[in-house]
Design a protein around this motif. Sequence first.
Motif, PDB file in Angstrom:
ATOM      1  N   PRO A 118       0.787  -1.081  -0.077  1.00 53.29           N
ATOM      2  CA  PRO A 118       0.060   0.075   0.111  1.00 53.29           C
ATOM      3  C   PRO A 118       0.831   1.358  -0.092  1.00 53.29           C
ATOM      4  O   PRO A 118       0.440   2.244  -0.531  1.00 53.29           O
ATOM      5  N   ARG A 119       2.000   1.319   0.579  1.00 53.02           N
ATOM      6  CA  ARG A 119       2.737   2.532   0.540  1.00 53.02           C
ATOM      7  C   ARG A 119       3.971   2.117  -0.295  1.00 53.02           C
ATOM      8  O   ARG A 119       4.665   1.260  -0.200  1.00 53.02           O
ATOM      9  N   GLU A 120       3.803   2.700  -1.614  1.00 58.36           N
ATOM     10  CA  GLU A 120       4.519   2.485  -2.967  1.00 58.36           C
ATOM     11  C   GLU A 120       6.057   3.161  -2.735  1.00 58.36           C
ATOM     12  O   GLU A 120       6.081   4.236  -2.117  1.00 58.36           O
ATOM     13  N   GLU A 121       7.043   2.456  -2.996  1.00 63.35           N
ATOM     14  CA  GLU A 121       8.272   3.064  -2.746  1.00 63.35           C
ATOM     15  C   GLU A 121       9.279   2.215  -4.010  1.00 63.35           C
ATOM     16  O   GLU A 121       9.076   0.946  -3.962  1.00 63.35           O
ATOM     17  N   SER A 122      10.150   2.863  -4.570  1.00 65.85           N
ATOM     18  CA  SER A 122      11.243   2.462  -5.183  1.00 65.85           C
ATOM     19  C   SER A 122      12.369   2.781  -4.303  1.00 65.85           C
ATOM     20  O   SER A 122      12.787   4.054  -4.237  1.00 65.85           O
ATOM     21  N   ARG A 123      13.379   1.837  -3.989  1.00 63.30           N
ATOM     22  CA  ARG A 123      14.437   2.359  -2.916  1.00 63.30           C
ATOM     23  C   ARG A 123      15.595   1.470  -3.215  1.00 63.30           C
ATOM     24  O   ARG A 123      15.527   0.242  -3.451  1.00 63.30           O
ATOM     25  N   LEU A 124      16.826   1.947  -3.165  1.00 67.96           N
ATOM     26  CA  LEU A 124      18.048   1.288  -3.250  1.00 67.96           C
ATOM     27  C   LEU A 124      18.958   1.813  -2.149  1.00 67.96           C
ATOM     28  O   LEU A 124      18.986   3.015  -1.684  1.00 67.96           O
ATOM     29  N   ARG A 125      19.763   0.902  -1.493  1.00 64.38           N
ATOM     30  CA  ARG A 125      20.743   1.529  -0.362  1.00 64.38           C
ATOM     31  C   ARG A 125      21.894   0.562  -0.872  1.00 64.38           C
ATOM     32  O   ARG A 125      21.896  -0.744  -1.102  1.00 64.38           O
ATOM     33  N   PHE A 126      23.062   1.411  -0.713  1.00 65.78           N
ATOM     34  CA  PHE A 126      24.490   0.755  -1.146  1.00 65.78           C
ATOM     35  C   PHE A 126      25.108   0.959   0.261  1.00 65.78           C
ATOM     36  O   PHE A 126      25.447   2.315   0.593  1.00 65.78           O
ATOM     37  N   ASP A 127      25.954   0.073   0.934  1.00 69.32           N
ATOM     38  CA  ASP A 127      26.843   0.350   1.904  1.00 69.32           C
ATOM     39  C   ASP A 127      28.185   0.183   1.418  1.00 69.32           C
ATOM     40  O   ASP A 127      28.318  -0.991   1.188  1.00 69.32           O
ATOM     41  N   PHE A 128      28.859   1.027   1.407  1.00 72.75           N
ATOM     42  CA  PHE A 128      30.445   0.779   1.180  1.00 72.75           C
ATOM     43  C   PHE A 128      31.223   0.787   2.347  1.00 72.75           C
ATOM     44  O   PHE A 128      30.517   1.272   3.385  1.00 72.75           O
ATOM     45  N   THR A 129      32.585   0.784   2.335  1.00 72.76           N
ATOM     46  CA  THR A 129      33.360   0.679   3.478  1.00 72.76           C
ATOM     47  C   THR A 129      33.270   2.294   4.073  1.00 72.76           C
ATOM     48  O   THR A 129      33.673   2.549   5.304  1.00 72.76           O
ATOM     49  N   ASP A 130      33.148   3.278   3.252  1.00 74.19           N
ATOM     50  CA  ASP A 130      33.269   4.828   3.853  1.00 74.19           C
ATOM     51  C   ASP A 130      31.946   5.420   3.661  1.00 74.19           C
ATOM     52  O   ASP A 130      31.993   6.522   4.001  1.00 74.19           O
ATOM     53  N   ALA A 131      30.782   5.029   3.196  1.00 73.50           N
ATOM     54  CA  ALA A 131      29.574   5.521   3.106  1.00 73.50           C
ATOM     55  C   ALA A 131      28.386   4.536   2.877  1.00 73.50           C
ATOM     56  O   ALA A 131      28.721   3.526   2.449  1.00 73.50           O
ATOM     57  N   THR A 132      27.165   5.215   3.071  1.00 77.36           N
ATOM     58  CA  THR A 132      25.871   4.758   2.766  1.00 77.36           C
ATOM     59  C   THR A 132      25.385   5.631   1.843  1.00 77.36           C
ATOM     60  O   THR A 132      25.502   6.906   2.045  1.00 77.36           O
ATOM     61  N   VAL A 133      24.763   5.043   0.715  1.00 76.98           N
ATOM     62  CA  VAL A 133      24.177   5.575  -0.300  1.00 76.98           C
ATOM     63  C   VAL A 133      22.836   5.080  -0.323  1.00 76.98           C
ATOM     64  O   VAL A 133      22.619   3.935  -0.585  1.00 76.98           O
ATOM     65  N   GLU A 134      21.792   6.181  -0.514  1.00 75.69           N
ATOM     66  CA  GLU A 134      20.557   5.696  -0.396  1.00 75.69           C
ATOM     67  C   GLU A 134      19.644   6.605  -1.525  1.00 75.69           C
ATOM     68  O   GLU A 134      19.929   7.671  -1.722  1.00 75.69           O
ATOM     69  N   LEU A 135      18.760   5.742  -2.166  1.00 73.38           N
ATOM     70  CA  LEU A 135      18.138   6.329  -3.301  1.00 73.38           C
ATOM     71  C   LEU A 135      16.457   6.022  -2.767  1.00 73.38           C
ATOM     72  O   LEU A 135      16.319   4.710  -2.847  1.00 73.38           O
ATOM     73  N   SER A 136      15.551   7.025  -2.713  1.00 77.00           N
ATOM     74  CA  SER A 136      14.181   6.816  -2.419  1.00 77.00           C
ATOM     75  C   SER A 136      13.252   7.499  -3.494  1.00 77.00           C
ATOM     76  O   SER A 136      13.528   8.811  -3.420  1.00 77.00           O
ATOM     77  N   HIS A 137      12.390   6.861  -4.093  1.00 79.14           N
ATOM     78  CA  HIS A 137      11.545   7.718  -5.072  1.00 79.14           C
ATOM     79  C   HIS A 137      10.508   6.732  -5.497  1.00 79.14           C
ATOM     80  O   HIS A 137      10.283   5.807  -4.733  1.00 79.14           O
ATOM     81  N   LEU A 138       9.825   6.606  -6.538  1.00 82.18           N
ATOM     82  CA  LEU A 138       8.698   5.998  -7.001  1.00 82.18           C
ATOM     83  C   LEU A 138       8.902   5.536  -8.385  1.00 82.18           C
ATOM     84  O   LEU A 138       9.369   4.571  -8.859  1.00 82.18           O
ATOM     85  N   TYR A 139       8.788   6.546  -9.414  1.00 84.14           N
ATOM     86  CA  TYR A 139       8.880   6.148 -10.994  1.00 84.14           C
ATOM     87  C   TYR A 139      10.173   6.875 -11.692  1.00 84.14           C
ATOM     88  O   TYR A 139      10.329   6.831 -12.879  1.00 84.14           O
ATOM     89  N   GLY A 140      10.851   7.777 -10.750  1.00 85.28           N
ATOM     90  CA  GLY A 140      11.877   8.314 -11.282  1.00 85.28           C
ATOM     91  C   GLY A 140      12.723   9.241 -10.314  1.00 85.28           C
ATOM     92  O   GLY A 140      12.114   9.754  -9.202  1.00 85.28           O
ATOM     93  N   HIS A 141      13.905   9.305 -10.467  1.00 83.67           N
ATOM     94  CA  HIS A 141      14.729   9.940  -9.364  1.00 83.67           C
ATOM     95  C   HIS A 141      15.739  11.264 -10.077  1.00 83.67           C
ATOM     96  O   HIS A 141      15.718  11.403 -11.009  1.00 83.67           O
ATOM     97  N   ALA A 142      15.712  12.158  -9.176  1.00 82.07           N
ATOM     98  CA  ALA A 142      16.628  13.306  -9.190  1.00 82.07           C
ATOM     99  C   ALA A 142      17.505  13.461  -8.201  1.00 82.07           C
ATOM    100  O   ALA A 142      17.759  12.458  -7.209  1.00 82.07           O
ATOM    101  N   ASN A 143      18.454  14.435  -8.365  1.00 87.09           N
ATOM    102  CA  ASN A 143      19.598  14.583  -7.239  1.00 87.09           C
ATOM    103  C   ASN A 143      19.070  14.673  -5.929  1.00 87.09           C
ATOM    104  O   ASN A 143      19.715  14.034  -4.909  1.00 87.09           O
ATOM    105  N   ALA A 144      17.721  15.250  -5.626  1.00 87.98           N
ATOM    106  CA  ALA A 144      17.432  15.584  -4.348  1.00 87.98           C
ATOM    107  C   ALA A 144      16.914  14.048  -3.487  1.00 87.98           C
ATOM    108  O   ALA A 144      16.644  13.928  -2.552  1.00 87.98           O
ATOM    109  N   ASP A 145      16.761  12.985  -4.477  1.00 84.99           N
ATOM    110  CA  ASP A 145      16.178  11.685  -4.054  1.00 84.99           C
ATOM    111  C   ASP A 145      17.418  10.763  -3.316  1.00 84.99           C
ATOM    112  O   ASP A 145      17.170   9.797  -2.802  1.00 84.99           O
ATOM    113  N   TRP A 146      18.553  11.290  -3.643  1.00 84.71           N
ATOM    114  CA  TRP A 146      19.836  10.572  -3.153  1.00 84.71           C
ATOM    115  C   TRP A 146      20.372  11.298  -1.702  1.00 84.71           C
ATOM    116  O   TRP A 146      20.465  12.246  -1.399  1.00 84.71           O
TER     117      TRP A 146
END
Length: 358
Positions: free
Chosen positions: A237-265
């Motif tokens: 019911p709560r729709e989301e497209s989400r990616l999370r990447f954990d690197f040794t120096d950082a966590t990078v996350e992207l949350s959007h639905l059908y398309g992403h811009a820089n503010a979604d990272w």
Amino acid sequence: MIRAAIVGTGGIAGICHLPALRAEAHRARVVAAVDVDAARVKDFCAAHDVPAAYTDLGEMLAEARPDLVHVCTPPHVHAAQVRACLEAGAWVLCEKPPALSLAEYDAMTAAERDGGPYAAVVYQHRFGSGARHLRRLIADGELGRPLVAVCLTTWYRDQAYFDVPWRGRWDTEGGGPTMGHGIHQMDLLLATLGDWAEVRAMAGRLVRDVATEDASVASVRFENGALASVVNSVLSPREESRLRFDFTDATVELSHLYGHANADWTYTPAPHVTDEARVAAWRTPDQDLPSSHTALLADLLDAYERGDRPQTSGAGGRRTLELIVALYKSALTGRPVRRGEIDGTDPFYREMNGGRDL
């Protein structure tokens, strides 16, 4: 001027493909459209100032002689239509999923020729500036080694959505949300982390009245050693497209639905990373280009003008499809599947479900 045509005049053609073509009007123009529904294609052409309407693909290819064809039809006709376009000398941009099996995909790309024509797949999330920026940071070693990732396509589609005759069937859609919805996020996952090595998966038909799955989960090991968890659902019911990447120096996350811009990272430095200028550079891509058909088409037309293979054609389009096939094979057989093991002798090479039912 590149002569473009559209095959299939349903929603995706008008919502995504025409705006992309209009954004490239300085080097591409739409000369024809095709649909089996004569009234619909005539209305489409009248509404969008497209000069020629056809109900037969072969006739359009012979008369309009397009340089590029956008294939926006249901999945079960993609392979034959793409081959027809390539054999007529036209480049292709094909909606996802590109084919109903690896066998179809390989037969389709066999019609390509060196220098073109090529058939590219609509994997538009690779082309947003945020995704490109992340790939540059990874290539430069800025974030350290990739370790763990999460890839979620948790969407909601009610039963009425699947009452369209070709949806929710192995023989016409090729699969459920793993094939038709999660394919975008999984492609961005692979574009970021590289080749996958092994997948272990489960899939189920939990709520919807379909022949395919309505949810799947998988664990993926990458060639670089990174581990990823993948969820695909049309029951959320709560729709989301989400990616999370954990690197040794950082966590990078992207949350959007059908398309992403820089503010979604979002970039979160590890506790040992204290250089504020370094972290600020992570968070500031050179441009802000949303992921979209428009961004993808610009890259494709650049490749066309150079005579180069587009990023999402050939092996660049096959890798994601192979992961999906492997996910289904693992879910239906109950065992892990390694990349490259699904060859021409494997029943899953010719059918996404290998002839099995959930």
